[in-house]
Design a protein around this motif. Structure first.
Motif, PDB file in Angstrom:
ATOM      1  N   ALA A 101      19.972 -34.170 -51.590  1.00 54.22           N
ATOM      2  CA  ALA A 101      20.253 -34.192 -50.153  1.00 54.22           C
ATOM      3  C   ALA A 101      21.215 -33.081 -49.756  1.00 54.22           C
ATOM      4  O   ALA A 101      21.291 -32.695 -48.585  1.00 54.22           O
ATOM      5  CB  ALA A 101      20.828 -35.542 -49.749  1.00 54.22           C
ATOM      6  N   MET A 102      21.982 -32.566 -50.711  1.00 55.33           N
ATOM      7  CA  MET A 102      22.900 -31.460 -50.424  1.00 55.33           C
ATOM      8  C   MET A 102      22.245 -30.117 -50.718  1.00 55.33           C
ATOM      9  O   MET A 102      22.729 -29.073 -50.307  1.00 55.33           O
ATOM     10  CB  MET A 102      24.173 -31.653 -51.273  1.00 55.33           C
ATOM     11  N   ASP A 115      26.801 -36.707 -48.606  1.00 49.39           N
ATOM     12  CA  ASP A 115      26.126 -37.125 -49.837  1.00 49.39           C
ATOM     13  C   ASP A 115      26.865 -36.651 -51.079  1.00 49.39           C
ATOM     14  O   ASP A 115      26.864 -37.313 -52.102  1.00 49.39           O
ATOM     15  CB  ASP A 115      24.688 -36.588 -49.844  1.00 49.39           C
ATOM     16  N   CYS A 116      27.456 -35.468 -50.984  1.00 47.09           N
ATOM     17  CA  CYS A 116      28.234 -34.910 -52.088  1.00 47.09           C
ATOM     18  C   CYS A 116      29.529 -34.348 -51.536  1.00 47.09           C
ATOM     19  O   CYS A 116      29.617 -34.001 -50.364  1.00 47.09           O
ATOM     20  CB  CYS A 116      27.495 -33.743 -52.753  1.00 47.09           C
ATOM     21  N   ASP A 132      21.527 -37.693 -54.334  1.00 47.09           N
ATOM     22  CA  ASP A 132      22.624 -37.146 -53.525  1.00 47.09           C
ATOM     23  C   ASP A 132      22.724 -35.626 -53.676  1.00 47.09           C
ATOM     24  O   ASP A 132      23.010 -34.915 -52.714  1.00 47.09           O
ATOM     25  CB  ASP A 132      23.954 -37.794 -53.931  1.00 47.09           C
ATOM     26  N   ALA A 152      20.793 -32.994 -43.612  1.00 41.70           N
ATOM     27  CA  ALA A 152      19.970 -33.802 -44.515  1.00 41.70           C
ATOM     28  C   ALA A 152      20.780 -34.970 -45.055  1.00 41.70           C
ATOM     29  O   ALA A 152      22.016 -34.926 -45.107  1.00 41.70           O
ATOM     30  CB  ALA A 152      19.435 -32.959 -45.668  1.00 41.70           C
ATOM     31  N   ILE A 153      20.053 -36.003 -45.471  1.00 37.92           N
ATOM     32  CA  ILE A 153      20.662 -37.176 -46.108  1.00 37.92           C
ATOM     33  C   ILE A 153      19.584 -37.803 -46.979  1.00 37.92           C
ATOM     34  O   ILE A 153      18.390 -37.613 -46.720  1.00 37.92           O
ATOM     35  CB  ILE A 153      21.173 -38.180 -45.034  1.00 37.92           C
ATOM     36  N   ASP A 154      19.976 -38.512 -48.023  1.00 42.27           N
ATOM     37  CA  ASP A 154      18.953 -39.253 -48.766  1.00 42.27           C
ATOM     38  C   ASP A 154      18.909 -40.688 -48.250  1.00 42.27           C
ATOM     39  O   ASP A 154      19.924 -41.244 -47.823  1.00 42.27           O
ATOM     40  CB  ASP A 154      19.172 -39.190 -50.281  1.00 42.27           C
TER      41      ASP A 154
END
Lengths: 323, 323
Positions: free
Chosen positions: A77-78, B29-30, A74, A207-209
């Motif tokens: 992804a940030m 994500d965060c 996470d 973005a994202i995981d």
């Protein structure tokens, strides 16, 4: 139980820590931290539940790795730099051997990212693990899900589908025979794409995981950005092992691609960026262009230019229908 | 299950938030946070497990309150101002009525402390709740367990033992009859002593919150400070309801005092401070002097000047023996 928990605390507290921003670590009511004044904090938390996210007899070294990896993913992804982690460990029994192996897996990944375990909690109960991570990133930065723009190219890191194939193999849904161990590495030891996230931070629009599968997670980007996408399935990156399943006729391309599209647990990054900018970046892992962001809020899967009809996997169908 | 979890997210995400330091809240994500440059961060985490820390049929409103209260109590013990919380909720089933009541209890306490829920995690599995809180405090401050000095007076906030008496009543170990509900309030709705902690921050030498019982938790202060203590049992603050148990001969003083000494779940603060300084402070709750810090690493319980022999409760005996 008490003595076992003392043992755990000893294992966790004894690990050397060197971060100067940890003013007070494990062992008081709170940890005390000094945060860099020119940075923002990024925080995330994840829980792994025994019997849901891992098998009761799973290798504790892998569980230790994965418990931290899913939260680090996470931060990746940030585009944040990992710093601190808190660990809440609930165990139905606390065997020294299990704890030792868990710690080895956990701290190996922690040290790799120069993080410090700053505190946590030990409870007796049905086994589950919650990690909470904090990272830093410059003010005003951070790759949000909402930033995708029409014309952006869509990329993924690494290979997709191997973790889901491993799970299907373990469940006996597919026969991976001697290749199971290759796939299982993807399931047990996901690599959080922290470095890639840092390199992409100033370039990617969104973005994202991929924890719930490419389609579901890309779907979050599309929804939050108010855009659509076209994905070319022949460009979805498949590992050598996955390609071998197709070449040896163990599974069809259509079957494998559905694991890649809807399988969770890959923990790769999916991101969007302006055309051609990614090619010039130094990314420490495979990075593959799989499609393009569209203006219309539609979602198209193309295979050699034709609409892909999908198959029988429920999560996939459900998503496509709901779009 | 998915739709129920969507429901949960809706409940949690819809709660209004007003903190300016939350740059990006729930839903990515965060979370992204900006921390005050002149402050340190204090972080803590706690887990409540169904069947261990609360009964499966317990009031979900109370569970929501308590899940946050136990973590806030750690911030209070450090003297930190609460800011952010993350919530990991694992539920074996997700009934709307349960979630609604849980949220009401959780957010009522959250709002009272001007906090924001910045993220979390929802899983299916054996029910448990992990909260992770972050608070602020000026650099160089913070009440550590290690700061007690010989000659310090020892204080506790509020009353001790009511939560443990409630638990004994619920288990049928004592008959509290119509008074059970009075005691149960202490068990179900502990008040984190956040304001008291803030007022004590520049005065107290050491502090801890009483989650495992006065003797066990004061023991952590003594151990980490390398000092001893004498406690005068007649000064231990007992609630009116507890005093009534003695006056009406339902329990002896010795029985009640052992709940006060060894019962967990009180979430009051125990702290040490130079003589007389506390009397001049404005503390928003009862604050009682119960003893003094000694040079020698011994631990004495006195009742009207005589050594108290203790009783039969195991945790208590174990601790006294091990000292």
């Amino acid at each position: 139980m008490t003595s076992e928990f003392n043992l755990i605390q000893q294992y966790f507290q004894s690990h050397p820590q060197t971060r100067e921003d940890v003013v007070l670590g494990i062992g008081d009511d709170c940890a005390l931290l000094s945060s860099p004044s020119d940075q923002q904090l990024a925080m995330s938390t994840d829980t792994l539940v025994e019997g849901v996210h891992y098998y009761p007899n799973a290798d504790p070294h892998a569980i230790g790795h994965k418990a931290l990896a899913v939260s680090l993913s996470d931060l990746a992804a940030m585009g944040a730099t990992p710093a601190w982690v808190m660990l809440s460990l609930t165990l139905d029994q606390a065997k020294e051997e299990w704890i030792k192996a868990f710690c080895e897996g956990f701290f190996a990944l922690l040290d790799q990212h120069h993080m410090t375990l700053i505190g946590g909690n030990m409870s007796s109960g049905p086994s589950s693990i919650t990690t909470q991570v904090t990272g830093f990133l410059p003010k005003g930065s951070g790759m949000r899900r909402s930033g995708a723009r029409p014309g952006d190219h869509i990329y993924v890191t690494g290979y997709l589908g191997d973790a889901a194939l491993a799970l299907a193999g373990l469940k006996g849904q597919v026969n991976l025979s001697e290749q199971l161990s290759i796939f299982q590495k993807a399931l047990d030891y996901p690599v959080p794409r922290v470095k890639a996230g840092l390199n992409l931070r100033d370039v990617a629009h969104a973005a994202i995981d991929i924890s719930d599968g490419l389609i579901a997670d890309l779907g979050h980007i599309l929804e939050q950005s108010g855009v659509g996408a076209t994905i070319k399935l022949e460009h979805i990156p498949l590992s050598q092992a996955a390609q071998h399943l197709i070449a040896s006729h163990q599974l069809t391309f259509e079957e494998v691609i559905q694991y890649a599209l809807t399988g969770g647990d890959d923990y790769e990054l999916c991101f969007t960026a302006p055309p051609s900018i990614v090619e010039s970046l130094e990314i420490d892992c495979l990075c593959t262009r799989i499609g393009v962001i569209e203006t219309a809020e539609s979602f198209r899967l193309l295979l050699k230019g034709e609409a892909f009809q999908g198959g029988s996997r429920r999560g996939f169908e459900h998503f496509v229908r709901s779009y």
